[in-house]
Write a protein that holds these residues in place. Structure first.
Motif, PDB file in Angstrom:
ATOM      1  N   ASP A  12       0.712  -1.056   0.167  1.00 26.09           N
ATOM      2  CA  ASP A  12       0.091   0.002   0.058  1.00 26.09           C
ATOM      3  C   ASP A  12       0.859   1.239   0.151  1.00 26.09           C
ATOM      4  O   ASP A  12       1.113   1.789   1.147  1.00 26.09           O
ATOM      5  N   TYR A  26       0.391   4.108  -1.046  1.00 26.16           N
ATOM      6  CA  TYR A  26      -0.159   5.648  -1.291  1.00 26.16           C
ATOM      7  C   TYR A  26      -0.223   6.391  -0.042  1.00 26.16           C
ATOM      8  O   TYR A  26       0.103   7.654  -0.298  1.00 26.16           O
ATOM      9  N   ASN A  53      -5.174  -5.415 -11.419  1.00 27.25           N
ATOM     10  CA  ASN A  53      -5.730  -4.339 -10.463  1.00 27.25           C
ATOM     11  C   ASN A  53      -6.849  -3.940 -11.058  1.00 27.25           C
ATOM     12  O   ASN A  53      -7.831  -3.494 -10.216  1.00 27.25           O
ATOM     13  N   GLN A  61     -10.123  -3.609  -8.357  1.00 27.21           N
ATOM     14  CA  GLN A  61     -10.914  -2.493  -8.293  1.00 27.21           C
ATOM     15  C   GLN A  61     -12.575  -2.642  -8.274  1.00 27.21           C
ATOM     16  O   GLN A  61     -13.210  -1.962  -7.786  1.00 27.21           O
ATOM     17  N   ASP A 115      -4.569   2.878  -9.475  1.00 24.04           N
ATOM     18  CA  ASP A 115      -3.686   1.982  -9.297  1.00 24.04           C
ATOM     19  C   ASP A 115      -2.598   1.685 -10.189  1.00 24.04           C
ATOM     20  O   ASP A 115      -2.787   0.497 -10.960  1.00 24.04           O
ATOM     21  N   GLN A 174       4.576   2.448 -11.265  1.00 23.84           N
ATOM     22  CA  GLN A 174       4.514   3.350 -10.178  1.00 23.84           C
ATOM     23  C   GLN A 174       5.709   4.533 -10.311  1.00 23.84           C
ATOM     24  O   GLN A 174       5.366   5.611  -9.818  1.00 23.84           O
ATOM     25  N   ALA A 179       2.401   7.132  -9.909  1.00 18.95           N
ATOM     26  CA  ALA A 179       1.373   7.026  -9.070  1.00 18.95           C
ATOM     27  C   ALA A 179       0.929   8.259  -8.167  1.00 18.95           C
ATOM     28  O   ALA A 179      -0.360   8.518  -7.960  1.00 18.95           O
ATOM     29  N   ARG A 201      -2.734  10.814  -8.600  1.00 18.97           N
ATOM     30  CA  ARG A 201      -3.654  10.972  -7.352  1.00 18.97           C
ATOM     31  C   ARG A 201      -3.479  12.440  -6.959  1.00 18.97           C
ATOM     32  O   ARG A 201      -3.891  12.854  -5.486  1.00 18.97           O
ATOM     33  N   THR A 218      -8.879  10.029  -4.404  1.00 25.76           N
ATOM     34  CA  THR A 218      -8.737   8.462  -4.085  1.00 25.76           C
ATOM     35  C   THR A 218     -10.107   7.683  -4.207  1.00 25.76           C
ATOM     36  O   THR A 218     -10.237   6.558  -3.986  1.00 25.76           O
ATOM     37  N   ARG A 239       0.031  -9.211  -3.247  1.00 26.75           N
ATOM     38  CA  ARG A 239       0.722  -8.317  -4.085  1.00 26.75           C
ATOM     39  C   ARG A 239       1.981  -8.848  -4.284  1.00 26.75           C
ATOM     40  O   ARG A 239       2.524  -9.562  -3.638  1.00 26.75           O
ATOM     41  N   HIS A 289       3.624  -2.516 -10.139  1.00 23.75           N
ATOM     42  CA  HIS A 289       2.631  -2.848  -9.049  1.00 23.75           C
ATOM     43  C   HIS A 289       1.502  -3.667  -9.597  1.00 23.75           C
ATOM     44  O   HIS A 289       0.602  -3.180 -10.347  1.00 23.75           O
TER      45      HIS A 289
END
Length: 435
Positions: free
Chosen positions: A42, A44, A275, A279, A308, A312, A340, A344, A353, A407, A414
């Motif tokens: 994770d 983020y 991914n 999601q 996602d 990344q 990434a 965002r 998000t 993961r 990613h």
């Protein structure tokens, strides 16, 4: 491991690994992001900590940014160039040693397009680009649909499956194998090589991972020698045959290009499909909207790419003294750009998000980079993922997670290593293409 390879690991990966781990223990967000388990699972929250420190932040091994506007500008600025991982702040004697003992042809060292700048980059990219024109992608669409439908037919109705191994990995590896003229029966080897070699895109990997990657690359190098010789005798209609017969690249360049296309044409799309499945299963309201408005499927893929990102991060090096964001960078300074984080950025994406398949500016993400190094296969990845995801959910409308997805222990790429699902009963009506 050959002595020179051990020394390469120590120079390229071992020293950064030590620095990152030391700084991670001290709570440095960038080090935790690049070198710790949270960066894999994770990333983020750590990216947001980095964003909170400023638009351009000095870290233990490089400058870093998560700012969309700044990253886009750097990626498009000719005053910045690409660089391989091994160039990060190495003392000159170590750098000379690394250059003296190159690895087998691979995606992370020259002459791979990933790590060279114009005019060399232009020379390597031009002969490959014809395989990824809009017309070429349209021709591949029928094959993508056929492969996808065949794979869906093989999944057990009412049963369970690991969607990475049984589906997400199989779609892109089938397509890129055909594009490079590889026999279908060799696909399993490429999957194994890809899993072994992709850690080289990260910084600070273990000696074991480095040794495994080099072993895989040496086997792949031998395979490509034989494959290229076969294509010289009996060229086909694939892209690698075209490069061989054109004669613009030597054998080393051909192998570097083939290994890059194998990795880029496979790894990114595997992660994108996996991914996307997670999601959509995690946001049933968005999946319901897609079923009611199937014309949104292409935009849904853009939103997966944004929220996602399967890739990344990347890096750029100042080719001259440059001032950006009010900071003076010296020639040779490296900037690690968090794609990434850019995706965002609250200054660009409202409520960043939130997963929203109807987001109007979802395509403003930077997952495929920008500028001269924008991903050559971006259109192919989009097309493969759009059809694969829609077909999967059309064919198995009751699809559910059967356990926690696992993961991959990678930072740059990613995605999921395992994605256990209960498929539910197969619907009889084939999916209708939306791409």
């Amino acid at each position: 491991m050959k002595p020179q390879y051990w020394f390469r690991w120590f120079s390229v990966q071992g020293l950064p690994r030590l620095v990152l781990r030391t700084q991670a223990r001290r709570g440095q967000p960038f080090a935790q992001l690049m070198g710790g388990p949270q960066g894999f699972t994770d990333p983020y929250p750590l990216i947001e900590q980095l964003r909170g420190q400023g638009r351009l932040v000095r870290t233990p091994i490089a400058w870093a940014s998560a700012d969309h506007e700044l990253i886009r500008a750097i990626l498009r600025d000719p005053r910045f160039g690409v660089r391989a991982n091994q160039s990060f702040d190495l003392p000159a004697p170590l750098q000379r040693f690394v250059e003296r003992y190159p690895l087998p042809p691979n995606p992370v060292e020259p002459p791979s397009m990933l790590v060279i700048d114009p005019p060399d980059h232009t020379k390597m990219r031009r002969p490959v680009a014809a395989a990824f024109t809009p017309r070429a992608i349209r021709r591949l669409r029928e094959r993508v649909e056929t492969v996808t439908e065949e794979l869906l037919e093989e999944l057990p109705s009412g049963g369970s499956a690991d969607l990475i191994a049984a589906f997400a990995a199989q779609v892109p590896i089938a397509i890129i194998s055909e594009m490079l003229g590889f026999p279908r029966e060799d696909k399993g080897m490429f999957l194994a090589w890809g899993d072994a070699a992709t850690p080289l895109l990260d910084i600070g990997i273990s000696r074991k991972a480095h040794r495994t990657a080099l072993d895989a690359m040496e086997v792949m190098n031998d395979y490509l020698d034989g494959h290229i010789e076969r294509l010289r005798r009996e060229p086909g209609e694939d892209i690698l045959s075209s490069l061989v017969t054109a004669g613009e690249l030597d054998t080393y360049g051909l192998k570097a290009t083939a290994s890059l296309l194998m990795g880029a044409g496979f790894e990114t799309t595997v992660n994108l499909i996996g991914n996307g499945v997670v999601q959509l299963l995690s946001h049933p309201d968005q999946l319901a909207r897609l079923r009611a408005e199937p014309e949104l499927w292409p935009n849904a893929v853009e939103e997966v790419l944004r929220i996602d990102a399967p890739v990344q991060t990347t890096a750029r090096s100042a080719l001259e003294d440059v001032e950006i964001a009010g900071i003076r960078l010296r020639k040779g300074n490296t900037v690690v750009v968090s794609l990434a984080g850019a995706n965002r950025d609250p200054g660009v994406f409202e409520d960043p998000t939130r997963f929203d398949v109807g987001r109007e500016n979802a395509k403003d993400h930077l997952t495929f980079s920008s500028g001269v190094h924008v991903c050559l296969g971006a259109s192919l990845a989009r097309m493969e993922a759009t059809y694969a995801l829609r077909a999967l959910f059309d064919r198995f409308p009751d699809l559910q997670l059967a356990g926690p997805p696992q993961r991959r222990k990678l930072f740059t790429l990613h995605g999921y290593e395992q994605l256990p699902v209960r498929l539910g009963t197969r619907a009889h009506t084939p999916a209708t293409s939306a791409v």
